[in-house]
Design a protein around this motif. Structure first.
Motif, PDB file in Angstrom:
ATOM      1  N   LEU A  37       0.804  -1.219   0.000  1.00 51.05           N
ATOM      2  CA  LEU A  37       0.000   0.000   0.000  1.00 51.05           C
ATOM      3  C   LEU A  37       0.842   1.276   0.000  1.00 51.05           C
ATOM      4  O   LEU A  37       0.317   2.359   0.229  1.00 51.05           O
ATOM      5  N   GLY A  38       2.142   1.171  -0.258  1.00 49.50           N
ATOM      6  CA  GLY A  38       2.954   2.369  -0.367  1.00 49.50           C
ATOM      7  C   GLY A  38       2.487   3.250  -1.512  1.00 49.50           C
ATOM      8  O   GLY A  38       2.043   2.763  -2.560  1.00 49.50           O
ATOM      9  N   ILE A  39       2.628   4.548  -1.337  1.00 49.47           N
ATOM     10  CA  ILE A  39       2.120   5.473  -2.338  1.00 49.47           C
ATOM     11  C   ILE A  39       2.960   5.446  -3.611  1.00 49.47           C
ATOM     12  O   ILE A  39       2.567   5.994  -4.651  1.00 49.47           O
ATOM     13  N   HIS A  40       4.111   4.768  -3.558  1.00 44.42           N
ATOM     14  CA  HIS A  40       4.919   4.646  -4.774  1.00 44.42           C
ATOM     15  C   HIS A  40       4.179   3.862  -5.861  1.00 44.42           C
ATOM     16  O   HIS A  40       4.485   4.012  -7.041  1.00 44.42           O
ATOM     17  N   HIS A  41       3.216   3.028  -5.453  1.00 44.68           N
ATOM     18  CA  HIS A  41       2.413   2.326  -6.455  1.00 44.68           C
ATOM     19  C   HIS A  41       1.573   3.326  -7.251  1.00 44.68           C
ATOM     20  O   HIS A  41       1.378   3.162  -8.460  1.00 44.68           O
ATOM     21  N   TRP A  42       1.075   4.367  -6.578  1.00 43.79           N
ATOM     22  CA  TRP A  42       0.350   5.419  -7.281  1.00 43.79           C
ATOM     23  C   TRP A  42       1.297   6.193  -8.187  1.00 43.79           C
ATOM     24  O   TRP A  42       0.938   6.569  -9.300  1.00 43.79           O
ATOM     25  N   ALA A  43       2.512   6.446  -7.674  1.00 44.13           N
ATOM     26  CA  ALA A  43       3.482   7.226  -8.455  1.00 44.13           C
ATOM     27  C   ALA A  43       3.822   6.532  -9.764  1.00 44.13           C
ATOM     28  O   ALA A  43       3.976   7.183 -10.805  1.00 44.13           O
ATOM     29  N   LYS A  44       3.949   5.212  -9.720  1.00 44.92           N
ATOM     30  CA  LYS A  44       4.296   4.467 -10.925  1.00 44.92           C
ATOM     31  C   LYS A  44       3.178   4.544 -11.969  1.00 44.92           C
ATOM     32  O   LYS A  44       3.453   4.577 -13.175  1.00 44.92           O
ATOM     33  N   LYS A  45       1.945   4.554 -11.503  1.00 43.85           N
ATOM     34  CA  LYS A  45       0.814   4.668 -12.428  1.00 43.85           C
ATOM     35  C   LYS A  45       0.564   6.119 -12.824  1.00 43.85           C
ATOM     36  O   LYS A  45       0.259   6.422 -13.974  1.00 43.85           O
TER      37      LYS A  45
END
Length: 321
Positions: A139-147
């Motif tokens: 659930l790290g926000i880096h998953h959002w950053a990648k998308k």
């Protein structure tokens, strides 16, 4: 845990009253997108919807939606303020060092931010445990950053619609009926995947404060603070769920009205149950002015959250075109 699976590009998804029960999950959980999902309703930002959202770009004008990093000053809720240091590397080269609490200013609330009490423990979005929060990058926000976050934004400029009839530094509750009336007045219809942006007037009111006024309000205790925001209750939960917004945001520090004086806190539904990112303390005044000039309250919105492994919140950065 077996999870129901739905197509994020679908145009008909279950309403709150129709949600299937998920074994072991809290009531009204909408964990639709797979056992290992990290994006929640950002999954609704499909290539088709993003391409359609790009058609909103007609004037080519842009608006920045985040406050300067050093505001509010002091931050609310006793949080650490932003610090900026210029470090000399040589006589002709300098670095900039930042220290900040990601909750101290304009931000996205990530899924790690809030869990809910369930079965005598706490649980986060998509059956994430406290142990996973502390020891993994789930659930790290880096998953959002990648998308990346890109889609059709919709502004509900309720402050202007209400003719500035209230003080944003009070716990004014904006109801579903008022949001829908404002939308009709602005000829706005909601679509799946929209990014809902609600202007309460807080950003305008805060910018009008002088240094003493900002110090006075920033020094208040949590129980003394009051902010306008969305109301709670089942009708608001149905509105936020059934419209399938990919994310929600406002200019107020809490999105929902503060203080929390009702059991149905929106944070406890949006983040852990449904996986809906929450934007807070966005500077919406320039956007409202542009929408008023063009007579259009829909736009292309893009955001690049901070690419920090395991980060729970992000201060960076919203842009509207």
């Amino acid at each position: 845990m077996d999870l129901p699976s739905f197509d994020p590009d679908a145009e008909k998804l279950p309403k709150l009253s129709e949600l299937p029960s998920i074994d072991g999950a809290p009531s009204n959980a909408a964990w639709f997108w797979g056992k290992h999902d990290q994006l929640g309703r950002l999954n609704l930002l499909t290539p088709r919807r993003i391409a359609n959202a790009a058609k909103q770009i007609q004037t080519g004008k842009t608006v920045c939606l985040n406050f300067p990093a050093e505001l509010p000053a002091p931050p609310f809720f006793g949080r650490q303020g932003f610090k900026h240091e210029i470090k000399a590397i040589t006589d002709y080269a300098y670095d900039d060092l930042h220290t900040l609490n990601t909750q101290s200013g304009s931000q996205w609330d990530g899924f790690r931010h809030v869990g809910i009490n369930h079965n005598d423990s706490f649980i986060w979005y998509n059956n994430t445990t406290r142990a996973q929060i502390l020891s993994t990058e789930k659930l790290g926000i880096h998953h959002w950053a990648k998308k990346g976050i890109a889609g059709r934004g919709v502004l509900i400029d309720f402050y202007s619609y209400s003719k500035r009839s209230y003080d944003p530094f009070t716990a004014r509750k904006i109801t579903v009926e008022e949001i829908e009336a404002c939308a009709r007045a602005c000829h706005v219809e909601f679509n799946y995947g929209d990014i809902l942006v609600v202007r309460t007037g807080w950003s305008e009111a805060y910018k009008k404060l002088d240094a003493d006024g900002r110090m006075k309000i920033g020094s208040k205790s949590n129980s003394e603070l009051e902010f306008a925001g969305l109301s709670r209750g089942n009708s608001m939960l149905e509105f936020l769920h059934d419209n399938y917004f990919s994310a929600v945001a406002s200019d107020s520090p809490a999105f929902e009205s503060w203080p929390f004086d009702e059991p149905e806190h929106l944070h406890y539904y949006l983040l852990p149950r449904w996986g809906v990112p929450i934007g807070e303390m966005w500077d919406l005044d320039g956007l409202a002015e542009l929408c008023q000039k063009t007579g259009r309250y829909t736009f292309f919105l893009a955001s690049s959250p901070a690419n920090v492994q395991g980060e729970g919140l992000s201060p960076y950065y919203k842009t509207v075109m």
